[in-house]
Write a protein that holds these residues in place. Structure first.
Motif, mmCIF file in Angstrom:
data_model
loop_
_atom_site.group_PDB
_atom_site.id
_atom_site.type_symbol
_atom_site.label_atom_id
_atom_site.label_comp_id
_atom_site.label_asym_id
_atom_site.label_seq_id
_atom_site.Cartn_x
_atom_site.Cartn_y
_atom_site.Cartn_z
ATOM 1 N N PRO A 1 32.873 38.899 68.763
ATOM 2 C CA PRO A 1 31.631 38.832 67.981
ATOM 3 C C PRO A 1 31.406 37.422 67.437
ATOM 4 C CG PRO A 1 33.332 40.042 66.790
ATOM 5 C CD PRO A 1 33.887 39.714 68.157
ATOM 6 N N LYS A 2 30.150 37.022 67.461
ATOM 7 C CA LYS A 2 29.796 35.705 66.938
ATOM 8 C C LYS A 2 29.667 35.808 65.421
ATOM 9 C CE LYS A 2 27.202 34.344 71.007
ATOM 10 N NZ LYS A 2 25.887 34.005 71.554
ATOM 11 N N PRO A 3 30.068 34.760 64.725
ATOM 12 C CA PRO A 3 29.857 34.783 63.277
ATOM 13 C C PRO A 3 28.356 34.763 62.979
ATOM 14 C CG PRO A 3 30.664 32.628 63.980
ATOM 15 C CD PRO A 3 30.675 33.529 65.191
ATOM 16 N N PRO A 4 27.959 35.378 61.864
ATOM 17 C CA PRO A 4 26.525 35.390 61.559
ATOM 18 C C PRO A 4 25.990 33.976 61.381
ATOM 19 C CG PRO A 4 27.822 36.337 59.754
ATOM 20 C CD PRO A 4 28.767 36.001 60.861
ATOM 21 N N ASP A 5 24.786 33.772 61.841
ATOM 22 C CA ASP A 5 24.129 32.477 61.704
ATOM 23 C C ASP A 5 23.572 32.380 60.284
ATOM 24 O OD1 ASP A 5 22.190 30.420 61.613
ATOM 25 O OD2 ASP A 5 21.756 30.630 63.735
ATOM 26 N N PRO A 6 23.975 31.370 59.523
ATOM 27 C CA PRO A 6 23.508 31.261 58.142
ATOM 28 C C PRO A 6 21.981 31.159 58.020
ATOM 29 C CG PRO A 6 25.250 29.649 58.573
ATOM 30 C CD PRO A 6 24.916 30.310 59.871
ATOM 31 N N LEU A 7 21.330 30.537 59.005
ATOM 32 C CA LEU A 7 19.867 30.460 58.941
ATOM 33 C C LEU A 7 19.230 31.824 59.163
ATOM 34 C CD1 LEU A 7 18.951 27.041 60.583
ATOM 35 C CD2 LEU A 7 18.800 27.701 58.185
ATOM 36 N N ILE B 1 22.687 27.136 41.650
ATOM 37 C CA ILE B 1 21.341 27.665 41.458
ATOM 38 C C ILE B 1 20.303 26.615 41.843
ATOM 39 C CG2 ILE B 1 19.685 28.520 39.744
ATOM 40 C CD1 ILE B 1 22.149 29.816 38.317
ATOM 41 N N LYS B 2 20.553 25.353 41.477
ATOM 42 C CA LYS B 2 19.623 24.278 41.857
ATOM 43 C C LYS B 2 19.582 24.100 43.370
ATOM 44 C CE LYS B 2 19.641 21.617 37.615
ATOM 45 N NZ LYS B 2 19.692 20.308 37.006
ATOM 46 N N VAL B 3 20.748 24.179 44.024
ATOM 47 C CA VAL B 3 20.798 24.054 45.484
ATOM 48 C C VAL B 3 20.041 25.218 46.124
ATOM 49 C CG1 VAL B 3 22.322 24.138 47.506
ATOM 50 C CG2 VAL B 3 22.913 22.674 45.563
ATOM 51 N N ALA B 4 20.255 26.425 45.624
ATOM 52 C CA ALA B 4 19.556 27.594 46.167
ATOM 53 C C ALA B 4 18.044 27.430 46.012
ATOM 54 C CB ALA B 4 20.034 28.867 45.469
ATOM 55 N N ALA B 5 17.610 26.965 44.841
ATOM 56 C CA ALA B 5 16.177 26.760 44.609
ATOM 57 C C ALA B 5 15.620 25.708 45.562
ATOM 58 C CB ALA B 5 15.935 26.350 43.156
ATOM 59 N N ARG B 6 16.382 24.649 45.792
ATOM 60 C CA ARG B 6 15.933 23.583 46.695
ATOM 61 C C ARG B 6 15.826 24.104 48.130
ATOM 62 N NH1 ARG B 6 19.242 19.689 45.113
ATOM 63 N NH2 ARG B 6 20.749 19.952 46.774
ATOM 64 N N ILE B 7 16.793 24.906 48.544
ATOM 65 C CA ILE B 7 16.765 25.460 49.902
ATOM 66 C C ILE B 7 15.573 26.406 50.064
ATOM 67 C CG2 ILE B 7 17.962 27.019 51.493
ATOM 68 C CD1 ILE B 7 20.609 25.743 50.443
ATOM 69 N N VAL B 8 15.329 27.250 49.073
ATOM 70 C CA VAL B 8 14.179 28.160 49.148
ATOM 71 C C VAL B 8 12.884 27.361 49.195
ATOM 72 C CG1 VAL B 8 12.880 29.943 47.907
ATOM 73 C CG2 VAL B 8 15.368 30.128 48.106
ATOM 74 N N LYS B 9 12.794 26.293 48.419
ATOM 75 C CA LYS B 9 11.592 25.441 48.443
ATOM 76 C C LYS B 9 11.407 24.806 49.817
ATOM 77 C CE LYS B 9 9.151 21.572 46.330
ATOM 78 N NZ LYS B 9 8.235 21.591 47.435
ATOM 79 N N GLU B 10 12.487 24.261 50.374
ATOM 80 C CA GLU B 10 12.392 23.652 51.709
ATOM 81 C C GLU B 10 11.942 24.678 52.745
ATOM 82 O OE1 GLU B 10 15.803 21.430 53.080
ATOM 83 O OE2 GLU B 10 16.122 20.597 51.086
#
Length: 101
Positions: free
Chosen positions: A8-14, A75-84
């Motif tokens: 099995p392939k590891p889940p793709d984070p994207l 939390i800041k990184v998560a917010a930045r990723i969601v914004k991107e």
């Protein structure tokens, strides 16, 4: 001997991110839609705060404990990723109405 193609392939984070964005978007859409319906039915107070303000307050209230489990940096990184991701979706996905089809 194990065939590498059968492992099995590891889940793709994207893919995980997209799944979570879709789940989040669905829930947020339902909340906003309900608020819009309530206002359209003239059941909200005339001096009620704008819907986005109320939605922010409601959602902030239910996610308040996240800071207990995650660092400010995370939390800041998560917010930045969601914004991107949101910016990319807004720029790259075009909705066409049925009248233009």
């Amino acid at each position: 001997m194990t065939d590498p193609l059968d492992e099995p392939k590891p889940p793709d984070p994207l893919d995980d991110l997209v799944t979570e964005l879709l789940d989040c978007g669905g829930v947020l859409s339902q909340i906003i839609s309900h608020m819009l319906s309530f206002r359209a039915a003239k059941r909200s107070a005339p001096d009620a705060a704008p819907i986005l303000e109320v939605a922010h307050s409601v959602i902030r209230g239910v996610v308040d404990d996240i800071h207990k489990r995650h660092s400010k940096r995370d939390i800041k990184v998560a917010a930045r990723i969601v914004k991107e991701a949101t910016d990319a979706i807004s720029e790259g996905v075009f909705c066409v109405g049925p009248e233009l089809n």
